[in-house]
Design a protein around this motif. Structure first.
Motif, mmCIF file in Angstrom:
data_model
loop_
_atom_site.group_PDB
_atom_site.id
_atom_site.type_symbol
_atom_site.label_atom_id
_atom_site.label_comp_id
_atom_site.label_asym_id
_atom_site.label_seq_id
_atom_site.Cartn_x
_atom_site.Cartn_y
_atom_site.Cartn_z
ATOM 1 N N VAL A 185 -25.944 16.388 -24.985
ATOM 2 C CA VAL A 185 -26.902 15.439 -24.339
ATOM 3 C C VAL A 185 -26.572 13.932 -25.118
ATOM 4 O O VAL A 185 -26.631 13.142 -24.110
ATOM 5 C CB VAL A 185 -28.282 15.502 -24.779
ATOM 6 N N ASP A 186 -26.016 13.748 -26.189
ATOM 7 C CA ASP A 186 -25.758 12.507 -26.693
ATOM 8 C C ASP A 186 -24.666 11.916 -25.802
ATOM 9 O O ASP A 186 -23.578 12.308 -25.219
ATOM 10 C CB ASP A 186 -24.927 12.844 -28.026
ATOM 11 N N PRO A 187 -24.945 10.585 -25.544
ATOM 12 C CA PRO A 187 -24.094 9.925 -24.522
ATOM 13 C C PRO A 187 -22.829 9.694 -25.127
ATOM 14 O O PRO A 187 -21.697 9.311 -24.499
ATOM 15 C CB PRO A 187 -24.754 8.425 -24.429
ATOM 16 N N LYS A 188 -22.791 9.738 -26.518
ATOM 17 C CA LYS A 188 -21.272 9.555 -27.174
ATOM 18 C C LYS A 188 -20.109 10.472 -26.705
ATOM 19 O O LYS A 188 -19.101 10.404 -26.747
ATOM 20 C CB LYS A 188 -21.615 9.254 -28.686
ATOM 21 N N THR A 189 -20.650 11.725 -26.392
ATOM 22 C CA THR A 189 -19.960 12.769 -26.010
ATOM 23 C C THR A 189 -19.176 12.575 -24.774
ATOM 24 O O THR A 189 -18.121 13.083 -24.436
ATOM 25 C CB THR A 189 -20.783 14.285 -26.037
ATOM 26 N N GLN A 190 -19.974 11.892 -23.745
ATOM 27 C CA GLN A 190 -19.446 11.869 -22.253
ATOM 28 C C GLN A 190 -19.086 12.978 -21.810
ATOM 29 O O GLN A 190 -18.253 13.211 -21.017
ATOM 30 C CB GLN A 190 -18.053 10.924 -22.300
ATOM 31 N N GLY A 191 -20.239 13.829 -21.759
ATOM 32 C CA GLY A 191 -20.165 15.080 -21.146
ATOM 33 C C GLY A 191 -20.973 14.955 -19.716
ATOM 34 O O GLY A 191 -21.593 14.117 -19.908
ATOM 35 N N PRO A 192 -20.486 15.674 -19.057
ATOM 36 C CA PRO A 192 -21.214 15.870 -17.514
ATOM 37 C C PRO A 192 -22.353 16.682 -17.650
ATOM 38 O O PRO A 192 -23.132 16.682 -16.502
ATOM 39 C CB PRO A 192 -20.189 16.250 -16.794
ATOM 40 N N GLY A 193 -23.062 17.383 -18.663
ATOM 41 C CA GLY A 193 -23.954 18.387 -18.366
ATOM 42 C C GLY A 193 -25.220 17.673 -19.305
ATOM 43 O O GLY A 193 -26.463 18.700 -19.188
ATOM 44 N N ALA A 194 -25.274 16.480 -19.629
ATOM 45 C CA ALA A 194 -26.470 16.007 -20.176
ATOM 46 C C ALA A 194 -27.958 16.345 -19.545
ATOM 47 O O ALA A 194 -28.938 16.790 -19.841
ATOM 48 C CB ALA A 194 -26.331 14.685 -20.580
ATOM 49 N N GLY A 195 -27.751 15.850 -18.134
ATOM 50 C CA GLY A 195 -28.826 15.949 -16.978
ATOM 51 C C GLY A 195 -29.636 17.188 -17.135
ATOM 52 O O GLY A 195 -30.883 17.269 -16.779
ATOM 53 N N PHE A 196 -29.099 18.388 -17.404
ATOM 54 C CA PHE A 196 -29.411 19.688 -17.133
ATOM 55 C C PHE A 196 -30.434 19.661 -18.365
ATOM 56 O O PHE A 196 -31.674 20.481 -18.038
ATOM 57 C CB PHE A 196 -28.509 20.784 -17.481
ATOM 58 N N PHE A 197 -30.630 19.104 -19.334
ATOM 59 C CA PHE A 197 -31.489 19.415 -20.355
ATOM 60 C C PHE A 197 -32.672 18.350 -20.341
ATOM 61 O O PHE A 197 -33.386 18.069 -21.266
ATOM 62 C CB PHE A 197 -30.709 19.164 -21.862
ATOM 63 N N GLY A 198 -32.813 17.575 -19.175
ATOM 64 C CA GLY A 198 -33.663 16.608 -18.998
ATOM 65 C C GLY A 198 -35.177 16.840 -19.271
ATOM 66 O O GLY A 198 -36.048 16.154 -19.531
ATOM 67 N N ALA A 199 -35.719 18.166 -19.333
ATOM 68 C CA ALA A 199 -36.941 18.550 -19.554
ATOM 69 C C ALA A 199 -37.365 18.803 -20.932
ATOM 70 O O ALA A 199 -38.490 18.728 -21.234
ATOM 71 C CB ALA A 199 -37.375 19.888 -18.900
ATOM 72 N N ILE A 200 -36.305 18.738 -21.853
ATOM 73 C CA ILE A 200 -36.542 18.883 -23.353
ATOM 74 C C ILE A 200 -37.131 17.692 -23.966
ATOM 75 O O ILE A 200 -36.788 16.612 -23.584
ATOM 76 C CB ILE A 200 -35.317 19.348 -24.190
ATOM 77 N N ALA A 201 -38.379 17.815 -24.510
ATOM 78 C CA ALA A 201 -38.928 16.538 -25.268
ATOM 79 C C ALA A 201 -38.114 15.749 -26.074
ATOM 80 O O ALA A 201 -37.168 16.338 -26.761
ATOM 81 C CB ALA A 201 -40.080 16.983 -26.128
#
Length: 539
Positions: A122-138
């Motif tokens: 999820v960390d923007p520093k990783t610059q990975g394309p999958g962060a948005g999948f975890f958007g429901a986690i508090a």
């Protein structure tokens, strides 16, 4: 109860739409070395970053996740977790880890590794394309917004327990925990790799990477410490890269190659199909796939919806299906026909050269314009790009075709964001999991329109984003049909903005050697592409 209903309802819907063709049953036998070929080198094996159809299967087998799928199906089962429960309100998921699972560096997997791995994805520093999948986690917004360094919604009360607390119900959450971005990695190995973890992966999956000679070979071997006995069935998988598909196919016919990873070039398809061994060599089946052209909404003149609509009307999709020997059907919306939520009554943009010209004139571009169309360089993708180029020329658009290695096209689309147009063939979207939401977040949602993302049209409609979140919050299985209809309307409304040209829904065709055994659905796996865990050599 909720856990079982979620699992059963989604899997049943998917499996009813995707019949799994099973060949004559072979008895799986352990052992054997196999050779798989690809034209392009592998870009990365980092599960937080890798997101193309070639490395996806390899990453799946290098790493483990809390849950996974029964091979060849969309049925979710515990994996690193030995059990899990879901609270009645759908906001708390509790997982109990298996004891004694080890990373390939010898250290035991503990709950804090799960927390670290997902926070890294999820960390923007990783610059990975999958962060948005975890958007429901508090805590997701705090971490992605830079005001926190961890996800408050992941708790690890002890080494064997992981608790997820969601800010909203999420009908897809179990699927999210089964995708590669949720793979568990050891922090010390990531840090020791110093930015090169994608070349030095350490996981707890059934395979381990033993050698990687850049531009030549990757060698994977059975993980002797894998927690599931008897998996994988093969001892070694050698991936040879830099192999032209035609050469790979000839080598396969000679018995030197076991799987031609890039498939069968159209020029050879009928010859192979009609050969004496064709029925045993070819695996041909439906997949949740859409091939499309992205139109970069941040680049002029594609910031004008009339221009994007004109391009949608200009492309002759029937001709492209002919280039593929009829192994595809024309597409008119982002969702493929097999996906729940597909709108059978939607017709999209008809092929109409004169209307396309009229729209360009309304946009002040009656004389057309010049642009660049990116494509991968593996046959038949350059030929399809040239067909699109010819169609665009008919309405006055002069498109330069740049056919490059897959990694370069991905960089032009997501890392650099410079590509005005991309023909996605060879990388086109194949569902990560069988839910209509998967064709939105990574490739059409605002969360994917970031550096390193796969939303190469850079399309971000905040109103539709809110509707997407609302759709995924409909986690009650009794509302599954209603939720699918909501998603269908989201996609047809997106087509009014025309950030894409949906072009084809393509069948997947795999060529395998006569010594390879097993049912078709492990070679066209709905969640893995090729299931390296389950394939085997006939005894």
């Amino acid at each position: 109860m909720l856990k079982r209903l979620l699992r059963a309802s989604t899997a049943a819907a998917f499996l009813s739409l995707m019949p799994l063709s099973v060949m004559a049953q072979d008895t799986p036998a352990p052992g054997g070395d196999i050779v798989v070929t690809y034209k392009d080198d592998i870009t990365t094996l980092d599960p937080a970053i890798g997101y193309d159809w070639v490395n996806w299967s390899m990453i799946k087998s290098l790493f483990s996740r809390l849950v996974d799928y029964t091979p060849g199906t969309a049925t979710i089962v515990p994996s690193l977790a030995e059990s899990f429960t879901v609270a009645p309100d759908g906001l708390t998921y509790t997982f109990k880890l298996r004891k004694g699972v080890k990373f390939s560096n010898g250290r035991e997997v503990v709950a804090s590794d799960v927390k670290y791995s997902i926070e890294r994805a999820v960390d923007p520093k990783t610059q990975g394309p999958g962060a948005g999948f975890f958007g429901a986690i508090a805590g997701f917004d705090d971490l992605t917004g830079g005001t926190a360094t961890t996800l408050s919604g992941i708790e690890t009360p002890d080494d064997g327990t992981v608790v997820f607390k969601l800010s909203r119900p999420d009908a897809t959450f179990l699927h999210v925990l089964a995708i590669n971005f949720a793979s568990v990695v050891p922090k010390e190995a990531v840090e020791a790799a110093a930015g090169d973890f994608g070349k030095k992966p350490v996981g707890s999956g059934p395979l381990v990477l033993k050698d990687w000679t850049i531009g030549q070979t990757l060698v994977f071997e059975r993980n002797p410490d894998y927690f599931q006995k008897g998996v994988p069935l093969v001892d070694k998988v050698t991936i040879e890269v830099g192999q032209e598909p035609l050469v790979a196919l000839l080598r396969l016919q000679k018995g030197e190659v076991d799987i031609a990873g890039d498939g069968i070039p159209p020029a050879k398809f009928l010859e192979i199909k009609n050969s004496p061994d064709g029925a045993e060599m070819i695996v041909d089946g439906e997949q949740l796939h859409t091939g499309y052209v992205t139109l970069n909404t941040k680049v002029k003149p594609f910031d004008d919806v009339k221009v994007r609509q004109a391009v949608n009307m200009a492309i002759n999709k029937e001709r492209i299906t002919r280039i593929l020997n009829g192994r595809a059907t024309p597409a008119n919306q982002p969702l493929p026909p097999l996906m729940p939520g597909y709108d059978t009554g939607f017709t999209g943009y008809a092929y109409d050269v004169e209307k396309a010209k009229a729209l360009l004139a309304e946009a002040g571009l009656a004389d057309g314009f010049e642009t660049v169309l990116y494509s991968t360089n593996t046959d038949p993708q350059p030929r399809i790009a040239q067909a699109i180029q010819q169609d665009l020329a008919a309405i006055g658009i002069k498109a330069e075709v740049r056919a490059l290695a897959q990694g370069n096209v991905i960089a032009a689309g997501g890392t650099e964001g410079e590509a005005p147009m991309i023909w996605s063939g060879g990388m086109a979207w194949i569902a990560d999991f069988p839910d209509p939401s998967n064709f939105y977040g990574p490739i059409l949602g605002c969360a994917g329109a970031v550096q390193g993302g796969w939303n190469w049209s850079w399309y971000c409609n905040e109103a539709i984003d809110k509707r997407a979140i609302a759709a995924d919050s409909m986690s009650d299985p009794a509302k599954a049909a209603e939720r699918q209809a909501v998603w269908g309307k989201i996609y047809t409304d997106i087509m009014a903005d025309a950030p894409w040209v949906p072009v084809i829904n393509e069948r997947r065709v795999v060529a395998k050697s006569l010594r390879m055994g097993g049912p078709d659905n492990i070679y066209i796996d709905p969640t893995r592409v090729i299931n390296y865990d389950a394939i085997f050599v006939k005894p």
